[in-house]
Design an enzyme around this catalytic site. Sequence first.
Site, mmCIF file in Angstrom:
data_model
loop_
_atom_site.group_PDB
_atom_site.id
_atom_site.type_symbol
_atom_site.label_atom_id
_atom_site.label_comp_id
_atom_site.label_asym_id
_atom_site.label_seq_id
_atom_site.Cartn_x
_atom_site.Cartn_y
_atom_site.Cartn_z
ATOM 1 N N PRO A 86 0.719 -1.057 0.092
ATOM 2 C CG PRO A 86 -0.148 -1.185 2.129
ATOM 3 C CD PRO A 86 0.583 -2.093 1.117
ATOM 4 C CD GLU A 113 -0.336 -5.560 10.878
ATOM 5 O OE1 GLU A 113 -0.571 -4.291 10.688
ATOM 6 O OE2 GLU A 113 -1.285 -6.193 10.864
ATOM 7 N NE ARG A 151 -7.188 -4.566 -21.170
ATOM 8 C CZ ARG A 151 -7.211 -3.346 -21.934
ATOM 9 N NH1 ARG A 151 -6.035 -2.536 -21.578
ATOM 10 N NH2 ARG A 151 -7.916 -2.947 -22.733
ATOM 11 C CG ASP A 166 -9.026 0.262 -23.638
ATOM 12 O OD1 ASP A 166 -9.984 -0.107 -24.128
ATOM 13 O OD2 ASP A 166 -8.071 -0.742 -23.340
HETATM 14 C C1 JFT Z 1 -1.806 -4.653 1.316
HETATM 15 C C2 JFT Z 1 -2.237 -3.075 -0.751
HETATM 16 C C3 JFT Z 1 -2.224 -2.751 -1.916
HETATM 17 C C4 JFT Z 1 -1.621 -2.716 -3.031
HETATM 18 C C5 JFT Z 1 0.666 -5.840 0.064
HETATM 19 C C6 JFT Z 1 0.774 -6.701 2.698
HETATM 20 C C7 JFT Z 1 0.248 -6.600 3.472
HETATM 21 C C8 JFT Z 1 -1.894 -5.567 4.195
HETATM 22 C C9 JFT Z 1 -1.606 -4.383 4.824
HETATM 23 C C10 JFT Z 1 -2.797 -3.357 4.786
HETATM 24 C C11 JFT Z 1 -2.449 -1.806 5.212
HETATM 25 C C12 JFT Z 1 -1.276 -1.647 5.849
HETATM 26 C C13 JFT Z 1 -0.637 -3.824 5.348
HETATM 27 C C14 JFT Z 1 -0.754 -5.548 1.866
HETATM 28 C C15 JFT Z 1 -1.475 -4.345 0.051
HETATM 29 C C16 JFT Z 1 -3.121 -1.730 -1.765
HETATM 30 C C17 JFT Z 1 -0.265 -4.806 -0.772
HETATM 31 C C18 JFT Z 1 0.198 -6.254 1.277
HETATM 32 N N1 JFT Z 1 -1.054 -6.002 3.299
HETATM 33 N N2 JFT Z 1 -0.289 -2.647 5.881
HETATM 34 N N3 JFT Z 1 -3.236 -3.102 0.095
HETATM 35 N N4 JFT Z 1 -3.825 -1.894 -0.956
HETATM 36 N N5 JFT Z 1 -3.744 -1.034 -2.899
HETATM 37 N N6 JFT Z 1 -0.843 -2.945 -3.904
HETATM 38 CL CL1 JFT Z 1 2.430 -7.500 2.286
#
Ligand code: JFT
Length: 229
Positions: A86, A113, A151, A166
């Site tokens: 994120p 996490e 794609r 698109d």
């Molecule tokens: C969330 C993610 C993306 C993307 C990788 C991993 C653990 C859970 C988390 C949620 C909030 C804070 C960890 C992930 C994403 C997105 C990607 C992980 N978490 N810390 N969440 N939202 N847009 N790309 Cl590893």
Amino acid sequence: MRIDVITIFPEMLAGPLAGSLLGKAVGSGLLDVRVHDLRTWTDDPHRSVDDEPYGGGPGMVLRPEPIFAAVEALDPDRGRVLVLSPAGRRLEQAFVRELASEPHLTLVSGRYEGIDERVVEGLPAEELSIGDFVLSGGEFAALVVIDAVARLVPGVIGTEASHQRDSFSEPDLLEHPQYTRPREFRGMAVPEVLLGGNHAEIERWRRETARAKTGRNRPDLHGPAQEPD
Ligand code: JFT
């Protein structure tokens, strides 16, 4: 194009990769996606991939050793290594195009996490986020990246023209509304202009409705420079 994915939930990727456009691309050999279970590279009897965060706090963090072992076990020519996070660089269509021009990508998808920071620092890897909302892990994000990139691989979509139109190919304009049969559905008629064969008029209608829709749904986009008509 080849894409390796490292995850603790390989089964989350199997269905989507088998279905529809992605399934065809994978089946035809245009796209070679290989999903690897991170637990293959754990060295302890409990096959642990996570541990408590230094500094305290809730939840668990993915340990660096299995991820380094997994990435290093792949072809030394592993291409760009992308860690879903994120906190990563936000994916947009220009970034998708950049990735689609690569012969090989490696995606690292975590949970909990997050992932020990030394993965990004040491592999090295780039952090990538699919957007400003929060998922519980990286698997769906990895699928989004694979779908968006696949794609654009030549041959995956039938005609070149189908991406030219698109949204986001034209960077600041959303797509115009689409209609199919029936001509009238629950009292709602297909716009008359689309029923005739006046292509210049149809193009004009599409440009105008696309601009109106962009203003309504995406006021943050500016729309293309207005052509005098
Ligand atoms: C969330 C993610 C993306 C993307 C990788 C991993 C653990 C859970 C988390 C949620 C909030 C804070 C960890 C992930 C994403 C997105 C990607 C992980 N978490 N810390 N969440 N939202 N847009 N790309 Cl590893």
